[in-house]
Design a protein around this motif. Structure first.
Motif, PDB file in Angstrom:
ATOM      1  N   PRO A 159       3.528  11.560 -28.118  1.00 19.47           N
ATOM      2  CA  PRO A 159       4.168  12.807 -28.411  1.00 19.47           C
ATOM      3  C   PRO A 159       5.156  13.172 -27.378  1.00 19.47           C
ATOM      4  O   PRO A 159       4.910  13.000 -26.201  1.00 19.47           O
ATOM      5  CB  PRO A 159       3.179  13.559 -28.538  1.00 19.47           C
ATOM      6  CG  PRO A 159       1.843  12.847 -28.367  1.00 19.47           C
ATOM      7  CD  PRO A 159       2.108  11.618 -28.082  1.00 19.47           C
ATOM      8  N   MET A 160       6.414  13.704 -27.945  1.00 21.33           N
ATOM      9  CA  MET A 160       7.186  14.582 -26.818  1.00 21.33           C
ATOM     10  C   MET A 160       6.841  15.744 -26.167  1.00 21.33           C
ATOM     11  O   MET A 160       7.325  16.029 -25.074  1.00 21.33           O
ATOM     12  CB  MET A 160       8.717  14.340 -27.346  1.00 21.33           C
ATOM     13  CG  MET A 160       9.301  13.195 -27.776  1.00 21.33           C
ATOM     14  SD  MET A 160      10.860  13.332 -28.552  1.00 21.33           S
ATOM     15  CE  MET A 160      11.837  13.772 -27.251  1.00 21.33           C
ATOM     16  N   ASN A 161       6.208  16.425 -27.108  1.00 19.47           N
ATOM     17  CA  ASN A 161       5.467  17.670 -26.548  1.00 19.47           C
ATOM     18  C   ASN A 161       4.396  17.966 -27.434  1.00 19.47           C
ATOM     19  O   ASN A 161       3.949  17.244 -28.316  1.00 19.47           O
ATOM     20  CB  ASN A 161       6.691  18.902 -26.675  1.00 19.47           C
ATOM     21  CG  ASN A 161       7.024  18.957 -28.042  1.00 19.47           C
ATOM     22  OD1 ASN A 161       6.556  19.022 -28.951  1.00 19.47           O
ATOM     23  ND2 ASN A 161       8.437  19.294 -27.971  1.00 19.47           N
ATOM     24  N   ASP A 162       3.651  19.109 -27.219  1.00 19.87           N
ATOM     25  CA  ASP A 162       2.499  19.650 -27.979  1.00 19.87           C
ATOM     26  C   ASP A 162       2.721  19.741 -29.534  1.00 19.87           C
ATOM     27  O   ASP A 162       1.690  19.781 -30.365  1.00 19.87           O
ATOM     28  CB  ASP A 162       1.962  20.833 -27.407  1.00 19.87           C
ATOM     29  CG  ASP A 162       0.892  20.612 -26.148  1.00 19.87           C
ATOM     30  OD1 ASP A 162       0.717  19.355 -26.025  1.00 19.87           O
ATOM     31  OD2 ASP A 162       0.543  21.479 -25.621  1.00 19.87           O
ATOM     32  N   LYS A 163       4.053  20.000 -29.897  1.00 19.96           N
ATOM     33  CA  LYS A 163       4.266  19.974 -31.311  1.00 19.96           C
ATOM     34  C   LYS A 163       3.755  18.840 -32.175  1.00 19.96           C
ATOM     35  O   LYS A 163       3.577  19.177 -33.359  1.00 19.96           O
ATOM     36  CB  LYS A 163       5.679  20.388 -31.571  1.00 19.96           C
ATOM     37  CG  LYS A 163       6.123  21.774 -31.133  1.00 19.96           C
ATOM     38  CD  LYS A 163       7.556  21.811 -31.704  1.00 19.96           C
ATOM     39  CE  LYS A 163       8.165  23.402 -31.120  1.00 19.96           C
ATOM     40  NZ  LYS A 163       9.384  23.633 -31.781  1.00 19.96           N
ATOM     41  N   TRP A 164       3.693  17.766 -31.620  1.00 19.41           N
ATOM     42  CA  TRP A 164       3.331  16.466 -32.319  1.00 19.41           C
ATOM     43  C   TRP A 164       1.984  16.115 -32.136  1.00 19.41           C
ATOM     44  O   TRP A 164       1.630  14.975 -32.450  1.00 19.41           O
ATOM     45  CB  TRP A 164       4.345  15.408 -31.767  1.00 19.41           C
ATOM     46  CG  TRP A 164       6.052  15.509 -32.224  1.00 19.41           C
ATOM     47  CD1 TRP A 164       6.838  16.308 -31.580  1.00 19.41           C
ATOM     48  CD2 TRP A 164       6.263  15.251 -33.607  1.00 19.41           C
ATOM     49  NE1 TRP A 164       7.852  16.426 -32.353  1.00 19.41           N
ATOM     50  CE2 TRP A 164       7.486  15.659 -33.499  1.00 19.41           C
ATOM     51  CE3 TRP A 164       5.835  14.828 -34.780  1.00 19.41           C
ATOM     52  CZ2 TRP A 164       8.418  15.630 -34.473  1.00 19.41           C
ATOM     53  CZ3 TRP A 164       6.630  14.552 -35.678  1.00 19.41           C
ATOM     54  CH2 TRP A 164       7.868  14.803 -35.782  1.00 19.41           C
ATOM     55  N   PRO A 221      12.716  16.631 -31.607  1.00 18.18           N
ATOM     56  CA  PRO A 221      13.132  15.421 -32.482  1.00 18.18           C
ATOM     57  C   PRO A 221      11.660  14.753 -32.350  1.00 18.18           C
ATOM     58  O   PRO A 221      10.859  14.928 -31.506  1.00 18.18           O
ATOM     59  CB  PRO A 221      13.990  14.710 -31.816  1.00 18.18           C
ATOM     60  CG  PRO A 221      14.241  15.240 -30.287  1.00 18.18           C
ATOM     61  CD  PRO A 221      13.657  16.646 -30.533  1.00 18.18           C
ATOM     62  N   GLU A 222      11.634  13.834 -33.540  1.00 14.32           N
ATOM     63  CA  GLU A 222      10.193  13.030 -33.491  1.00 14.32           C
ATOM     64  C   GLU A 222      10.142  12.142 -32.442  1.00 14.32           C
ATOM     65  O   GLU A 222      11.084  11.681 -31.743  1.00 14.32           O
ATOM     66  CB  GLU A 222      10.458  12.300 -34.954  1.00 14.32           C
ATOM     67  CG  GLU A 222      10.196  13.006 -36.146  1.00 14.32           C
ATOM     68  CD  GLU A 222      10.062  12.018 -37.268  1.00 14.32           C
ATOM     69  OE1 GLU A 222       9.385  11.148 -37.179  1.00 14.32           O
ATOM     70  OE2 GLU A 222      10.587  12.410 -38.318  1.00 14.32           O
ATOM     71  N   PRO A 223       8.806  11.903 -32.072  1.00 16.57           N
ATOM     72  CA  PRO A 223       8.523  10.757 -30.764  1.00 16.57           C
ATOM     73  C   PRO A 223       9.441   9.566 -31.071  1.00 16.57           C
ATOM     74  O   PRO A 223       9.453   9.129 -32.235  1.00 16.57           O
ATOM     75  CB  PRO A 223       7.123  10.586 -31.064  1.00 16.57           C
ATOM     76  CG  PRO A 223       6.725  11.558 -31.936  1.00 16.57           C
ATOM     77  CD  PRO A 223       7.694  12.311 -32.749  1.00 16.57           C
ATOM     78  N   THR A 224       9.657   8.826 -30.029  1.00 19.14           N
ATOM     79  CA  THR A 224      10.537   7.589 -30.182  1.00 19.14           C
ATOM     80  C   THR A 224       9.619   6.660 -30.714  1.00 19.14           C
ATOM     81  O   THR A 224      10.181   5.443 -31.205  1.00 19.14           O
ATOM     82  CB  THR A 224      11.219   7.303 -28.750  1.00 19.14           C
ATOM     83  OG1 THR A 224      10.403   7.458 -27.743  1.00 19.14           O
ATOM     84  CG2 THR A 224      12.346   8.389 -28.604  1.00 19.14           C
TER      85      THR A 224
END
Length: 181
Positions: free
Chosen positions: A12-17, A4-7
Motif C-alpha cells: 500500500p502507498m498509504n493507509d487508504k489501501w 493512485p493504486e499501489p504499484t
C-alpha cells in the motif's frame, strides 16, 4: 482526491489501501452478493400473474422489506395496489407506466413511490420485456378500483411464495433461505 493504486499488490502507498483491521460486528447478518442477478435459470423467476414474475434478491424479514427484480414479458398488468411505506424502483430494461399517471418509466429511470399511493403497473404490448429493480417496504395492499382491499403481500408472503415455487421446480424449498436476512 484518492491516491493512485499501489504499484504492486500487497504494498500500500498509504493507509487508504489498508483494509479495516478489526472484526465486523458479531450480530451483523452476513452481506449478500448475487452474481448474475438477472438469472439464466428460468426456475429462479417466481410467477406472479400471467406474463409477470419476480426474482428475489433480498428478503429482509427482520426489517419488513424486500428487494426483487420484477419481469414482465409481452405485456402485463401487476394488480392494482397501495403501499403504506415508500417504494423505490430502477428500470433496467424496457419500460412501464401506471394507469393512474401520465409518465412512463423508461430504461435507466428511477421512480420513488410515496406512501399511500395507489396504482396499477402496466407494461404495454410494444415492450418485449421489462425488468425493474424494486425495493418494497412494508406491504403491497391489493385493492379494487374503489380502494377496497382484496389481498396483500409482505416479506413473509413473498418468502412463502418463493418456498412453494422452488419446492415444485426442483431447486428445493430451502433455496430461498440464502436471500433472507
Amino acid at each position: 482526491m484518492s491516491s493512485p493504486e499501489p504499484t504492486s499488490p500487497g504494498t500500500p502507498m498509504n493507509d487508504k489501501w489498508v483494509p479495516y483491521r478489526h472484526p465486523q460486528p458479531k450480530d451483523s447478518p452476513p452481506e449478500l452478493v448475487i452474481p448474475n442477478a438477472i438469472p439464466n435459470d428460468e426456475r429462479i423467476w417466481v410467477p406472479v400473474e400471467e406474463n409477470v414474475w419476480f426474482r428475489p434478491l433480498l428478503l429482509a424479514a427482520s426489517r419488513g422489506y424486500w428487494m426483487n427484480l420484477l419481469r414482465v414479458r409481452k405485456s402485463g398488468v401487476l394488480s392494482r395496489h397501495r403501499h403504506p411505506q415508500p417504494v423505490h424502483a430502477f428500470v433496467l430494461k424496457g419500460e412501464w407506466r401506471y394507469l393512474e399517471h401520465d409518465w412512463i418509466a423508461t430504461e435507466g429511470s428511477y421512480a420513488y413511490e410515496a406512501p399511500g399511493e395507489t396504482h396499477t403497473l402496466v407494461v404495454d404490448p410494444h415492450v418485449e420485456e421489462m425488468i425493474t429493480l424494486f425495493q418494497v417496504n412494508g406491504a403491497m395492499i391489493y385493492v379494487d378500483p374503489d380502494g377496497n382491499a382484496t389481498g396483500f403481500d409482505d416479506v413473509f408472503t413473498r418468502i412463502e411464495k418463493c418456498r412453494a415455487h422452488y419446492a415444485k421446480n426442483g431447486l428445493g424449498a430451502d433455496y430461498i433461505d440464502q436471500f433472507i436476512r
